[in-house]
Design a protein around this motif. Structure first.
Motif, short mmCIF file in Angstrom:
data_model
loop_
_atom_site.label_atom_id
_atom_site.label_comp_id
_atom_site.label_asym_id
_atom_site.label_seq_id
_atom_site.Cartn_x
_atom_site.Cartn_y
_atom_site.Cartn_z
N ILE A 1 -102.77 -42.22 -82.02
CA ILE A 1 -102.66 -43.68 -81.96
C ILE A 1 -102.87 -44.20 -83.38
CG2 ILE A 1 -103.45 -45.77 -80.83
CD1 ILE A 1 -104.86 -43.97 -78.78
N ALA B 1 -106.42 -42.85 -84.60
CA ALA B 1 -107.37 -42.24 -83.66
C ALA B 1 -106.61 -41.19 -82.87
CB ALA B 1 -107.95 -43.29 -82.73
N LEU B 2 -107.33 -40.15 -82.49
CA LEU B 2 -106.69 -39.09 -81.70
C LEU B 2 -106.40 -39.58 -80.29
CD1 LEU B 2 -108.83 -36.04 -82.87
CD2 LEU B 2 -106.52 -36.68 -83.62
N ASN B 3 -105.42 -39.02 -79.69
CA ASN B 3 -105.03 -39.40 -78.33
C ASN B 3 -105.10 -38.15 -77.44
OD1 ASN B 3 -104.09 -40.91 -76.21
ND2 ASN B 3 -102.16 -41.46 -77.16
N VAL B 4 -104.74 -38.33 -76.21
CA VAL B 4 -104.61 -37.19 -75.30
C VAL B 4 -103.59 -36.20 -75.87
CG1 VAL B 4 -103.77 -36.52 -73.02
CG2 VAL B 4 -105.21 -38.54 -73.28
#
Lengths: 261, 276
Positions: free
Chosen positions: B30, B49-52
């Protein structure tokens, strides 16, 4: 021509992931309701437009929008409880531009939803601003604030007690009221007093599970917002589109702040 | 380094005849849209930011008579809300093990001169990866699958009311898979739901005396039978297009009809596409 990437924002002492906003200046007019009266006559250029008016003290009310990071959350959650003191806002839209002032917040909101970063906004009442226009050309290669700005927080690094929420929103609001006095001045005077009214808090969210609780705890990264005396205001469990998840929409009003920080 | 013939794939324990594809990683971070005070030379997205992390794609196979069809029928129809284990090795050196893969789509087709082939869409949220077998080791791997491919002539496809010989056919199923991502302090999805099944089919007909489409605005049944394997049925369909056009001087003139499968909602509910 300047583009948006040159800008940056600071709320309190925290560099923010600013996505919009500034400190605008607007003129307040005191308009007479008497009107001009009489009849329209030629030539057209002599026809008056508007009403008799005199200008009052300016307003510097505005808002800033941001993606939440840990530093900014610390500032705004502190400001939510420190209502009698102002918060400094610094916005730079382009090279050399300066918009800064001390403001009192009217509303603070935070929200998260699946697939997105946690975002927020702060609406404020200002009593003045320092302003410099700045350059409109690409002349500089940045001011080195990038590394000072904390990382954004994803939706999944948040939590809401009592349910599994797909999205949530919390709004703090309070009226900031200016009191002007009649002191026989020949020019407009600044407000004599400033006062803040009662604070209200509204939580809303979309949950998978049914939620019923008198307390509410929201986790946002390493920050926690904890409330008590939570009263359900609206609860909806409705039919939805065939390919959408069936969820419960909730609005609740906390009447006690246990802790913010 | 390796060559394509070394690859293999399994649906649960059933060996299939893979021809391409796989379930690749799609982390989809993201990205922030915030202004960072960057200058023109270095301007770019700087925060995220990291996501799934998800693994999605499709596995292309030739349908075989060795038993894999039973697994496909269960995965795509009878138990379509449940994931299965899939193992894929593109080169017999690296092995990807997916413990829970949800079916997202199924396309089965054949035509004159071809084998019956399928494309299996999948979505997984975990993958184990092992590597280490060298091409030079001439490892025999896991051996040949027991099943054999199915030729076009071993199938029949019919659309109720139509006439003519079937030249080619296809059936497409989309599951409208819906992962639920929650604000729950974890990158793992809360749930994976299967949406409404969308089914469609196409049949190409030939007849010296003129192929008939069976009439538009009329519900009919579309069915496919694959000898020694099973079949697919769209029990309630409506024609969406019917093409019977002038053809190239050296080509046969065909009639191609496309239908949409509808859910059967009477005393005996049925899916838009049933797989047996």
């Amino acid at each position: 021509m300047a583009l948006g990437y040159e800008g940056w924002m600071k709320i309190g002492d925290a560099y923010a992931l600013g996505t919009g906003g500034g400190i605008p200046e607007s003129e307040t007019k005191l308009e007479s309701s008497s009107g001009y009266g009489g009849q329209i006559k030629a030539p057209i250029g002599e026809i008056g437009i508007g009403s008799p008016r005199i200008y009052d003290w300016q307003k510097w009310d505005g808002s800033v929008d941001f993606e939440a990071n840990d530093g900014v959350l610390g500032v705004i959650l502190g400001a939510a409880l420190d209502r009698q003191n102002s918060v400094s806002i610094f916005v730079k839209t382009r090279q050399g531009n300066i918009q800064q002032g001390s403001v009192f917040w009217n509303s603070i909101s935070l929200q998260a939803s699946q697939g997105s970063l946690v975002t927020g906004s702060l609406d404020f009442t200002g009593l003045g601003r320092e302003y410099a226009y700045g350059l409109w050309e690409q002349t500089s290669n940045g001011e080195g604030v990038c590394q000072l700005i904390g990382d954004p927080i994803p939706y999944w690094n948040t939590s809401v007690s009592g349910g599994t929420f797909l999205s949530w929103n919390i709004d703090f609001s309070q009226d900031v009221v200016r009191f002007f006095t009649c002191e026989n001045n020949i020019v407009p005077v600044e407000p004599k007093f400033l006062a803040v009214g009662p604070m209200s808090i509204v939580f809303s969210g979309i949950s998978i599970e049914n939620v019923s609780s008198s307390s509410l705890t929201i986790g946002v990264g390493s920050r926690t917002l904890s409330f008590g005396k939570v009263e359900m205001q609206n609860h909806q469990d409705t039919l939805v589109d065939p390919n959408a998840p069936v969820v419960i929409s909730i609005e609740a009003h906390p009447y006690e702040i246990v802790s913010l920080g | 380094m390796s060559i394509g013939y070394m690859g293999w794939a399994k649906l649960v324990d059933a060996r299939v005849l893979p021809t391409g594809g796989g379930f690749g990683a799609a982390p989809e971070p993201i990205y922030s849209s915030a202004a960072l005070g960057l200058g023109w030379r270095n301007a770019g997205v700087g925060k995220y930011a990291l996501n799934v992390v998800k693994y999605e794609g499709s596995l292309d196979i030739d349908i075989d008579d060795g038993g894999s069809w039973t697994t496909i029928a269960s995965w795509c129809y009878m138990q379509r809300v449940s994931p299965i284990a899939v193992t894929i090795s593109p080169d017999n050196a690296t092995v990807f093990t997916y413990t829970s893969v949800y079916n997202t789509s199924l396309s089965v087709s054949t035509g004159q001169g071809n084998l019956v082939s399928a494309s299996l869409g999948g979505l997984s949220f975990s993958r184990a990866e092992t590597a280490g077998v060298s091409y030079l080791a001439n490892i025999n791997g896991i051996g040949c699958p027991s099943g054999n491919p199915i030729p076009y002539w071993a199938t029949t496809a019919t659309l109720g009311g139509s006439t003519g010989s079937t030249i080619e056919w296809s059936v497409d199923v989309t599951q409208n898979t819906l992962p639920i991502y929650a604000c729950a302090g974890s990158r793992t999805p809360y749930a994976v739901l299967q949406g409404q099944m969308d089914a469609s089919a196409s049949i190409t007909l030939y007849s010296e005396s003129g192929a008939s489409g069976g009439g538009i605005d009329t519900e009919s049944t579309f069915g496919v039978s694959i000898t020694g394997v099973g079949g697919l049925s769209l029990p309630r369909t409506l024609i969406e297009s019917d093409s019977y056009d002038i053809s190239d001087p050296n080509s046969a003139v065909y009639r191609t009809i496309s239908v949409k499968g509808l859910a059967k909602c009477d005393a005996g509910n049925e899916a838009p596409c049933t797989i047996t």
